[in-house]
Design a protein around this motif. Structure first.
Motif, PDB file in Angstrom:
ATOM      1  N   LEU A 103       0.813  -1.215   0.000  1.00 32.56           N
ATOM      2  CA  LEU A 103       0.000   0.000   0.000  1.00 32.56           C
ATOM      3  C   LEU A 103       0.849   1.268   0.000  1.00 32.56           C
ATOM      4  CD1 LEU A 103      -2.905  -0.922   2.460  1.00 32.56           C
ATOM      5  CD2 LEU A 103      -2.900  -0.969  -0.039  1.00 32.56           C
ATOM      6  N   PHE A 104       1.886   1.303   0.807  1.00 31.50           N
ATOM      7  CA  PHE A 104       2.745   2.492   0.854  1.00 31.50           C
ATOM      8  C   PHE A 104       3.380   2.792  -0.515  1.00 31.50           C
ATOM      9  CE2 PHE A 104       2.628   2.815   5.489  1.00 31.50           C
ATOM     10  CZ  PHE A 104       2.906   4.161   5.695  1.00 31.50           C
ATOM     11  N   PRO A 105       4.031   1.811  -1.172  1.00 28.95           N
ATOM     12  CA  PRO A 105       4.601   2.107  -2.491  1.00 28.95           C
ATOM     13  C   PRO A 105       3.540   2.502  -3.535  1.00 28.95           C
ATOM     14  CG  PRO A 105       5.594   0.131  -1.583  1.00 28.95           C
ATOM     15  CD  PRO A 105       4.444   0.488  -0.687  1.00 28.95           C
ATOM     16  N   LEU A 106       2.362   1.861  -3.486  1.00 31.73           N
ATOM     17  CA  LEU A 106       1.307   2.228  -4.421  1.00 31.73           C
ATOM     18  C   LEU A 106       0.837   3.662  -4.181  1.00 31.73           C
ATOM     19  CD1 LEU A 106      -0.871  -1.028  -4.564  1.00 31.73           C
ATOM     20  CD2 LEU A 106       0.669  -0.137  -6.329  1.00 31.73           C
ATOM     21  N   TRP A 107       0.725   4.045  -2.910  1.00 26.11           N
ATOM     22  CA  TRP A 107       0.318   5.414  -2.584  1.00 26.11           C
ATOM     23  C   TRP A 107       1.382   6.409  -3.040  1.00 26.11           C
ATOM     24  CZ3 TRP A 107      -3.586   8.228  -2.265  1.00 26.11           C
ATOM     25  CH2 TRP A 107      -3.623   9.436  -1.544  1.00 26.11           C
ATOM     26  N   TRP A 108       2.667   6.034  -2.887  1.00 32.17           N
ATOM     27  CA  TRP A 108       3.736   6.888  -3.417  1.00 32.17           C
ATOM     28  C   TRP A 108       3.586   7.056  -4.926  1.00 32.17           C
ATOM     29  CZ3 TRP A 108       7.386   5.865  -7.176  1.00 32.17           C
ATOM     30  CH2 TRP A 108       8.360   6.862  -7.363  1.00 32.17           C
ATOM     31  N   LEU A 162      11.538  13.431  -3.971  1.00 37.97           N
ATOM     32  CA  LEU A 162      10.594  12.411  -4.424  1.00 37.97           C
ATOM     33  C   LEU A 162      11.159  11.014  -4.181  1.00 37.97           C
ATOM     34  CD1 LEU A 162       7.814  12.304  -5.854  1.00 37.97           C
ATOM     35  CD2 LEU A 162       9.059  12.044  -8.014  1.00 37.97           C
ATOM     36  N   MET A 163      12.451  10.838  -4.436  1.00 40.22           N
ATOM     37  CA  MET A 163      13.097   9.555  -4.164  1.00 40.22           C
ATOM     38  C   MET A 163      13.188   9.294  -2.659  1.00 40.22           C
ATOM     39  SD  MET A 163      13.697   7.943  -6.963  1.00 40.22           S
ATOM     40  CE  MET A 163      12.059   8.551  -7.360  1.00 40.22           C
ATOM     41  N   GLY A 164      13.326  10.358  -1.877  1.00 39.65           N
ATOM     42  CA  GLY A 164      13.323  10.207  -0.427  1.00 39.65           C
ATOM     43  C   GLY A 164      11.989   9.691   0.080  1.00 39.65           C
ATOM     44  N   PHE A 165      10.906  10.156  -0.530  1.00 39.25           N
ATOM     45  CA  PHE A 165       9.581   9.654  -0.141  1.00 39.25           C
ATOM     46  C   PHE A 165       9.379   8.220  -0.608  1.00 39.25           C
ATOM     47  CE2 PHE A 165       8.310  14.092   0.675  1.00 39.25           C
ATOM     48  CZ  PHE A 165       7.712  13.884   1.911  1.00 39.25           C
ATOM     49  N   PHE A 166       9.983   7.848  -1.745  1.00 35.19           N
ATOM     50  CA  PHE A 166       9.896   6.440  -2.126  1.00 35.19           C
ATOM     51  C   PHE A 166      10.660   5.577  -1.126  1.00 35.19           C
ATOM     52  CE2 PHE A 166      11.580   2.647  -4.227  1.00 35.19           C
ATOM     53  CZ  PHE A 166      10.381   2.046  -4.568  1.00 35.19           C
ATOM     54  N   TYR A 167      11.815   6.062  -0.689  1.00 33.64           N
ATOM     55  CA  TYR A 167      12.578   5.320   0.321  1.00 33.64           C
ATOM     56  C   TYR A 167      11.746   5.154   1.592  1.00 33.64           C
ATOM     57  CZ  TYR A 167      16.262   4.081   3.607  1.00 33.64           C
ATOM     58  OH  TYR A 167      17.008   3.440   4.565  1.00 33.64           O
TER      59      TYR A 167
END
Length: 319
Positions: A70-75, A91-96
């Motif tokens: 769910l977290f990666p899909l929401w990202w 943006l990459m920091g939020f993916f991390y």
């Protein structure tokens, strides 16, 4: 929080002091600190707690799916909607942030405060950490390579396993022999935990500031990071709660789903970031989301835990 802010300010004023290869050699110091930190985490893990919480498999599936699906899909959804206005490194920091494991200590503490199923929280948080040793580097490597970064998946996973999983397993296996010693030093383990994280923040920001972090980004970056952290936490708290109720969970299991399924770990996130992004000029930006998310989740979940506990107390009185 105060210590981390102080570390960022010190790094901004005098970055040469805290650089990985600077006068204090924080790169080597934090390597040793991380190894000892996960050794102590492994020693503090009770096998009996894991066995007690193992029967609630639907709850475990929900928590792990929330953490790694769910977290990666929401990202992905947020990046399509808002990504054009967000700096690439942030943006990459939020993916991390999205692919990090759940946190162990605060998830269990909040569950206990809310009078939830503590054993299930211990198992879920531990399972999430162990899965994260492999899933987090794998997902980061796949997405970073798609963004033009060169990360060796196998080598990265091996480094993470060596620095995090190996001492964790060693500490747990030695628990029967060193339990009395661990009980004596338990009061200082939390201090050591926080000290290692602050040193990692100091080193990461010192490297980034020296490489031009604040000259390339202004106050807008911080505002975007704070807003982004809120845009992750609030929906995940709502979704995990709604899904737990839709699946017919008792309130004790709902508490576990909400607190374990919405949390992300700073304790594992900072050491893993060093292994994944160490030496990158963008390191300070990449870790900013997890730093802010960690503080926000503690505050919001503490309020929620007290409300859950108050409801449980009323139920006992009514009975």
């Amino acid at each position: 929080m105060i210590a981390m802010v102080g570390a960022v300010l010190l790094a901004s004023v005098a970055p040469q002091w805290g650089r990985s290869e600077g006068v204090l050699h924080l790169g080597r110091v934090t390597d040793v600190g991380v190894f000892l930190l996960f050794f102590l985490h492994g020693m503090g893990l009770s096998t009996d707690s894991l066995k007690t919480g193992a029967t609630r498999w639907k709850l475990h599936v929900l928590v792990q799916a929330s953490t790694y699906v769910l977290f990666p899909l929401w990202w992905g959804a947020l990046s399509m909607l808002l990504g054009r206005w967000v700096p690439h490194d942030l943006l990459m920091g939020f993916f991390y942030l999205a692919v990090l494991p759940s946190t162990v200590s605060s998830s269990v503490a909040m569950t206990a405060l809310a009078r939830g199923h503590v054993a299930a929280a211990v198992l879920n948080a531990t399972l999430s950490t162990l899965l994260g040793v492999f899933l987090t580097p794998l997902l980061v490597s796949v997405v970073m390579q798609g963004q033009g970064h060169d990360l060796d998946v196998g080598h990265t996973m091996a480094k993470v396993a060596q620095m995090l999983l190996l001492p964790f397993v060693a500490g747990h296996l030695l628990r029967p022999l060193l339990l009395s010693w661990f009980a004596r030093i338990k009061p200082i383990t939390n201090i050591f935990d926080r000290a290692v994280i602050v040193l990692l923040v100091w080193s990461a920001f010192s490297d980034s500031v020296a490489d031009g972090l604040w000259t390339r980004h202004g106050p807008l970056l911080l505002a975007q990071a704070i807003l982004g952290a809120a845009l992750f936490l609030a929906p995940m708290l709502w979704v995990t709660r709604r899904m737990a109720r839709a699946m017919g969970f008792e309130v004790e299991d709902e508490i576990v789903a909400v607190f374990c399924g919405s949390k992300k770990t700073l304790a594992s996130g900072m050491p893993m970031a060093k292994l994944l992004f160490g030496g990158s000029a963008a390191m300070g930006v990449l870790i900013l989301p997890i730093m802010l998310y960690h503080q926000l989740q503690l505050f919001v979940c503490a309020v929620m835990a007290r409300r859950y506990a108050a409801r449980a107390a009323k139920s006992i009185v009514s009975a």
